[in-house]
Motif scaffolding. Structure first.
Motif, PDB file in Angstrom:
ATOM      1  N   CYS B  84     -31.599 -25.524 -37.861  1.00  0.00           N
ATOM      2  CA  CYS B  84     -33.064 -25.631 -37.857  1.00  0.00           C
ATOM      3  C   CYS B  84     -33.530 -26.788 -36.999  1.00  0.00           C
ATOM      4  CB  CYS B  84     -33.574 -25.802 -39.289  1.00  0.00           C
ATOM      5  SG  CYS B  84     -33.518 -24.294 -40.268  1.00  0.00           S
ATOM      6  N   ALA B  87     -33.060 -25.980 -33.421  1.00  0.00           N
ATOM      7  CA  ALA B  87     -33.983 -24.936 -32.964  1.00  0.00           C
ATOM      8  C   ALA B  87     -35.389 -25.513 -32.766  1.00  0.00           C
ATOM      9  CB  ALA B  87     -34.009 -23.796 -33.976  1.00  0.00           C
ATOM     10  N   ARG B  88     -35.734 -26.447 -33.623  1.00  0.00           N
ATOM     11  CA  ARG B  88     -37.095 -26.973 -33.565  1.00  0.00           C
ATOM     12  C   ARG B  88     -37.380 -27.649 -32.223  1.00  0.00           C
ATOM     13  NH1 ARG B  88     -37.291 -30.947 -37.154  1.00  0.00           N
ATOM     14  NH2 ARG B  88     -36.513 -29.633 -38.830  1.00  0.00           N
ATOM     15  N   ARG B  97     -38.419 -20.846 -30.032  1.00  0.00           N
ATOM     16  CA  ARG B  97     -37.682 -21.671 -30.988  1.00  0.00           C
ATOM     17  C   ARG B  97     -37.116 -20.812 -32.110  1.00  0.00           C
ATOM     18  NH1 ARG B  97     -42.055 -26.090 -32.166  1.00  0.00           N
ATOM     19  NH2 ARG B  97     -43.381 -24.616 -31.051  1.00  0.00           N
ATOM     20  N   LEU B 101     -33.261 -20.251 -33.240  1.00  0.00           N
ATOM     21  CA  LEU B 101     -32.798 -20.393 -34.619  1.00  0.00           C
ATOM     22  C   LEU B 101     -31.953 -19.198 -35.034  1.00  0.00           C
ATOM     23  CD1 LEU B 101     -32.672 -21.794 -37.301  1.00  0.00           C
ATOM     24  CD2 LEU B 101     -34.852 -20.753 -37.914  1.00  0.00           C
ATOM     25  N   ARG B 104     -28.410 -19.603 -33.789  1.00  0.00           N
ATOM     26  CA  ARG B 104     -27.618 -20.605 -34.507  1.00  0.00           C
ATOM     27  C   ARG B 104     -27.369 -20.182 -35.945  1.00  0.00           C
ATOM     28  NH1 ARG B 104     -28.246 -25.014 -30.867  1.00  0.00           N
ATOM     29  NH2 ARG B 104     -29.827 -24.328 -29.394  1.00  0.00           N
ATOM     30  N   TYR B 105     -28.345 -19.539 -36.508  1.00  0.00           N
ATOM     31  CA  TYR B 105     -28.223 -19.055 -37.884  1.00  0.00           C
ATOM     32  C   TYR B 105     -27.075 -18.055 -37.985  1.00  0.00           C
ATOM     33  CZ  TYR B 105     -30.336 -18.149 -42.532  1.00  0.00           C
ATOM     34  OH  TYR B 105     -30.604 -18.074 -43.875  1.00  0.00           O
ATOM     35  N   GLU B 143     -38.707 -23.904 -43.174  1.00  0.00           N
ATOM     36  CA  GLU B 143     -38.501 -24.152 -41.751  1.00  0.00           C
ATOM     37  C   GLU B 143     -38.786 -22.880 -40.938  1.00  0.00           C
ATOM     38  OE1 GLU B 143     -37.793 -27.409 -39.611  1.00  0.00           O
ATOM     39  OE2 GLU B 143     -36.729 -27.418 -41.541  1.00  0.00           O
ATOM     40  N   ILE B 144     -38.279 -21.763 -41.434  1.00  0.00           N
ATOM     41  CA  ILE B 144     -38.505 -20.498 -40.732  1.00  0.00           C
ATOM     42  C   ILE B 144     -39.996 -20.169 -40.713  1.00  0.00           C
ATOM     43  CG2 ILE B 144     -38.014 -18.032 -40.739  1.00  0.00           C
ATOM     44  CD1 ILE B 144     -35.362 -18.629 -42.039  1.00  0.00           C
TER      45      ILE B 144
END
Lengths: 216, 216
Positions: B84, B87-88, B97, B101, B104-105, B143-144
């Motif tokens: 997160c 990604a941010r 972004r 995410l 990476r998730y 976050e999402i």
DNA sequence: TAGGAATTCTACCAGCCGGTAACATCGCCA
DNA sequence: TGGCGATGTTACCGGCTGGTAGAATTCCTA
């Protein structure tokens, strides 16, 4: 010894019917207990107590604990299968049928048996039962993929990888059972509506509306 | 991190470092065992045997079985948190972004700890630990949602219900851990790519491509 | 090389829980 | 009313497994 239990006092009928109803009550109670505390954290005494009955009584209706889980599995998956069958005859285009499936799927997954379908481990079942469950699950998956492919064929769906799309869709739907117990602020239908909006239109804004048709 | 086959023979170093490495090996081995057989179907003797060690040795590195699960949980969720954070700061628009995410998730969820994040029941943990896990999970969810809202704000995302969109996205991603063990025909990156295609563009065909741009 | 700390082992326990045997009770029917 | 299957109960067992005590061994340091 009056038993004030709710699901146990079944309406009169012939013996076989009574037996069947009580067995259903056992399975349903088990499903709720599993959903609440998990399979391994639920003892047979727990289930028996919830029915105001003792443990050996359960064995009169079910052969063992594993079979209970299997029955829950089967019950939940049966509903999904019905949902697939209904969806297959629901709309004109592949996309419409897929949308119909999402609605019915959401309904099934938020039921008492939703947890068992999703969270229960096949490893808790014997290889034979595990294989059967796996086959049923695979059938659902194939059904979704078939709808997507049909949509691609008739032009109502455009997606690169039907298999991954099916996985993503099923994942989003199955995951409902994880959060729905804690957050049931939306009905199954409302959830399905939002999901359809997302999956059909995507996250990116549509400049010109594709031949989408509104969701009811 | 450590060698998969025999993680016990760790390279020399000071005592504290050795201890730390061995503890990591215990957690990793536990994570793999849990993933393969499930938490409750894995005995401490199993984990010990996998490390060619006896059970009491495990207790020299971990206080109890529950803590093992918790550590696996934490490890997996830590990776998601890192994802997160990265990604941010990854792209210009909210959508970019969010796409970062997803990549990476997917990587995190297919790791050895992916299972623990997703399948393990909070009910297997003490209330205190369960609450902590819940908080971490909620953080990821927020976050999402924040990324989605940011995308809505900058015009790169158009979706009606950010909360449901976040649930759907997280669900699809988390669900990877269910099927990835049996079907690892695609790399995490390839899966993420397909998911992005689906979630960004949607199922319905786009007449004119929305300002999406690059797909690597 | 001695001594102490760090590490790992052998041996063991206790409680939970799935499962069973054998007895008690209910309720229909001749 | 008596009898018999269908239900349900009490009482119990035994194994698995998490967890521990305390001895044994290894390894560093002086």
């Amino acid at each position: 010894m009056t038993r004030p239990s709710s699901p146990w006092r079944v309406p009169p009928g012939d013996r076989a019917r009574q037996h069947e109803l009580k067995r259903d009550a056992v399975i349903l109670t088990a499903a709720r207990a599993f959903r609440e505390r998990g399979y391994h954290n639920t003892s047979l005494d727990d289930i028996a107590a919830a029915l105001h009955v003792t443990k050996p009584t359960l064995y009169y209706y079910v052969s063992n604990k594993e079979q209970m889980l299997f029955a829950c599995f089967e019950e939940g998956l049966a509903r999904l299968t019905v949902a697939c069958d209904e969806a297959r005859a629901a709309g004109a285009s592949g996309r419409e049928r897929l949308v119909a499936l999402v609605h019915r799927y959401a309904l099934a997954i938020t039921s008492d048996f939703g947890w068992c379908m999703v969270r229960a481990e096949d490893q808790d079942l014997s290889p034979a039962m595990g294989a059967r469950i796996k086959a049923l699950k695979s059938g659902i998956d194939q059904e979704i993929r078939a709808l997507i492919r049909a949509g691609i064929a008739d032009g109502s769906i455009a997606v690169r990888d039907p298999k991954m799309a099916a996985f993503a869709l099923a994942g989003a739907l199955n995951w409902i059972s994880h959060w729905y117990r804690d957050d049931a602020s939306l009905s199954a239908g409302a959830i399905a509506e939002r999901f359809v909006d997302l999956f059909v239109n995507g996250l990116a804004p549509r400049t010109r509306q594709a031949p989408s048709g509104k969701s009811t």
